[in-house]
Enzyme design. Structure first.
Site, PDB file in Angstrom:
ATOM      1  N   SER A 153       0.820  -1.218   0.000  1.00 14.83           N
ATOM      2  CA  SER A 153       0.000   0.000   0.000  1.00 14.83           C
ATOM      3  C   SER A 153       0.852   1.266   0.000  1.00 14.83           C
ATOM      4  CB  SER A 153      -0.932   0.003   1.214  1.00 14.83           C
ATOM      5  OG  SER A 153      -0.183  -0.075   2.410  1.00 14.83           O
ATOM      6  N   ASP A 397      -3.330   6.461  12.076  1.00 17.97           N
ATOM      7  CA  ASP A 397      -2.519   5.675  11.139  1.00 17.97           C
ATOM      8  C   ASP A 397      -1.182   6.391  10.969  1.00 17.97           C
ATOM      9  OD1 ASP A 397      -1.224   4.668   8.884  1.00 17.97           O
ATOM     10  OD2 ASP A 397      -3.066   4.408   7.710  1.00 17.97           O
ATOM     11  N   HIS A 400       0.811   5.287   6.764  1.00 22.14           N
ATOM     12  CA  HIS A 400       0.564   5.863   5.441  1.00 22.14           C
ATOM     13  C   HIS A 400       0.719   7.379   5.458  1.00 22.14           C
ATOM     14  CE1 HIS A 400      -1.400   1.874   5.438  1.00 22.14           C
ATOM     15  NE2 HIS A 400      -0.816   1.823   4.256  1.00 22.14           N
TER      16      HIS A 400
END
Ligand SMILES: *[C@@H]1O[C@H](CO)[C@@H](O)[C@H](O)[C@H]1NC(C)=O
Ligand SMILES: *[C@@H]1O[C@H](CO)[C@@H](O)[C@H](O)[C@H]1NC(C)=O
Ligand SMILES: *[C@@H]1O[C@H](CO)[C@@H](O)[C@H](O)[C@H]1NC(C)=O
Ligand SMILES: *[C@@H]1O[C@H](CO)[C@@H](O)[C@H](O)[C@H]1NC(C)=O
Length: 421
Positions: A153, A397, A400
């Site tokens: 990702s 998070d 990311h």
């Protein structure tokens, strides 16, 4: 989650995909929260001094002229060594609202991030300047060609950033993005160009390849299985690989020797470093067999750092990247030591490479950017509980990155190394 992925129409897959990405983000997030700590605490036989590996340019220097090169970076300038400068006149390179391809897990402004400071930083190498990202030059170069990002990702984030950096010069109707299972394809019709992303978090075949049917804690990678995914990469003119986070499951990694279909699976457990080394070697073998060093280029992006523990940068215990709006100023900051041993493995393997792999050493420069993560400003996987809402640190998070943001710099470096290696 719903069962699907057997869905027939592409459209349906395209609609499901964002959820899968969120799901995977969540898994990686969990893995980092619980996995990285573990490996850092227990698997560090390396002394600090032993890591001073500089393979980054050595492999390339063996080759005089690389495909796509227009010139050379100034002698002695390591573009990965530098500092961040605030530059509100030239950053960001595009607006979040003007790039429709950013997945909702990365659109921080849309999800309520109160400030934009993270968008205004420009990377300034110590000993030279980076060339500006020229979308026209990039697209002209890619005319009739295929470029592909392969990995997890985080590489998908870099891919989307890359598309955002050049899509604005293509008229509406002459561009599209579609997703088919593991493959996302951006097409610039008039250029006969595709820029693609292929999901393969370990590069090798694994039980995490299907975005829905997977295990979180019991990851298994199949030895020597690179062709399973590699057959989809054939014909690419420029390849950009990454793989790191999914290996961080703890001390050991499970390696499958037989087939995933075997009733009794033949599995050995090896250290994370050895497992990672195996994958790097497989990747290089694949590259040597399938890529032409006279016509094509291969990039490898180093580990993307996370900021899950504020004590790493001298913050209050128990916090993470949540609420962070400033950069880490200590130029020697490196973060959790577990990255060192993987960096060393990469160095050792690439040093012996018979193919000129261009190494994008973004780990150090990204490690200063505790401000640049999506934190809580993203589309959530599932509704948050009152307990979570009361404690945002618990669901931030810190893996990311918001777009526009840090990953645009990774692509400026990719651009620099493509044309001025
Ligand atoms: C990556 O870059 C950093 C900062 O310049 C440097 O300290 C480190 O040794 C580099 N790592 C590799 C493997 O080249
Ligand atoms: C960008 O590249 C194109 C094509 O090579 C060139 O004509 C143009 O001058 C470049 N733009 C800038 C700002 O350098
Ligand atoms: C488009 O590019 C492909 C390679 O990606 C090439 O095989 C094909 O001939 C090109 N088509 C045209 C019309 O230029
Ligand atoms: C986050 O920042 C806000 C505003 O500065 C502050 O009120 C809040 O206490 C901070 N939260 C944490 C967990 O530090």
């Amino acid at each position: 989650m719903k069962p699907p992925l057997l869905a027939s129409s592409v459209l349906r897959k395209a609609r499901i995909f964002p959820y899968l990405v969120t799901l995977l983000s969540f898994i990686v997030f969990v893995a980092v929260l619980y996995g990285e700590d573990f490996i850092c605490l227990f698997s560090q036989p390396l002394q600090l001094g032993s890591y001073r590996y500089q393979p980054s340019t050595r492999t390339e220097k063996k080759w005089k002229k690389l495909p796509f090169a227009l010139g050379k970076t100034e002698e002695g300038c390591d573009v990965f060594s530098g500092r961040w400068v605030l530059d509100e006149s030239t950053r960001p390179l595009y607006q979040e609202s003007e790039c429709p391809y950013i997945q909702p897990q990365l659109t921080c402004q849309e999800h309520g991030r109160p400030q934009k400071d993270y968008q205004y930083w420009r990377w300034q190498p110590h000993d030279c300047s980076l060339p500006s990202f020229n979308a026209t030059l990039m697209l002209e170069t890619l005319r009739g060609k295929r470029m592909m990002f392969v990995g997890d990702s985080l590489n998908r984030g870099q891919y989307v950033s890359f598309v955002c950096l050049l899509h604005s010069i293509i008229p509406k109707g002459a561009k599209s993005m579609e997703t088919f299972d593991s493959l996302t394809v951006f097409t610039a019709k008039d250029y006969n160009t595709t820029i693609e992303f292929y999901w393969a978090p370990f590069l090798l075949e694994s039980n995490s390849d299907n975005a829905v049917v997977h295990r979180i804690s019991d990851r298994i990678v199949k030895k020597g299985s690179i062709n399973k995914h590699g057959r989809h990469w054939k014909g690419a003119d420029i390849l950009v690989f990454n793989t790191y986070l999914w290996w961080m499951t703890g001390l050991k990694m499970k390696i499958l020797l037989g087939s995933f279909d075997d009733e009794v699976k033949d599995i050995v457990e090896v250290s994370t470093e050895d497992a990672y080394r195996m994958a790097m070697k497989s990747m290089l073998r694949w590259v040597r067999k399938n890529m032409n060093p006279k016509k094509t280029r291969v990039f490898f992006t180093s580990m993307s750092p996370s900021h899950a523990k504020s004590i790493d940068w001298g913050g209050e215990p128990g916090l993470n990247c949540y609420n962070e709006t400033t950069l880490i100023e200590d130029p020697n900051y490196w973060g959790s030591d577990c990255r060192r041993s993987i960096m060393q493995v990469i160095g050792e393997v690439f040093d012996k490479s018979k193919f000129p792999i261009t190494f994008l050493n973004i780990t150090q420069l990204s490690s200063y950017r505790k401000d640049a993560h999506t934190s809580i400003y993203k589309k959530q996987w599932s509704p948050l509980t009152p307990e979570q809402l009361a404690n945002p640190v618990s669901y931030a998070d810190c893996v990311h990155w918001c777009l526009p943001g840090l990953q645009d710099t990774w692509n400026e470096l990719l651009f620099a190394k493509l044309f001025y290696p």
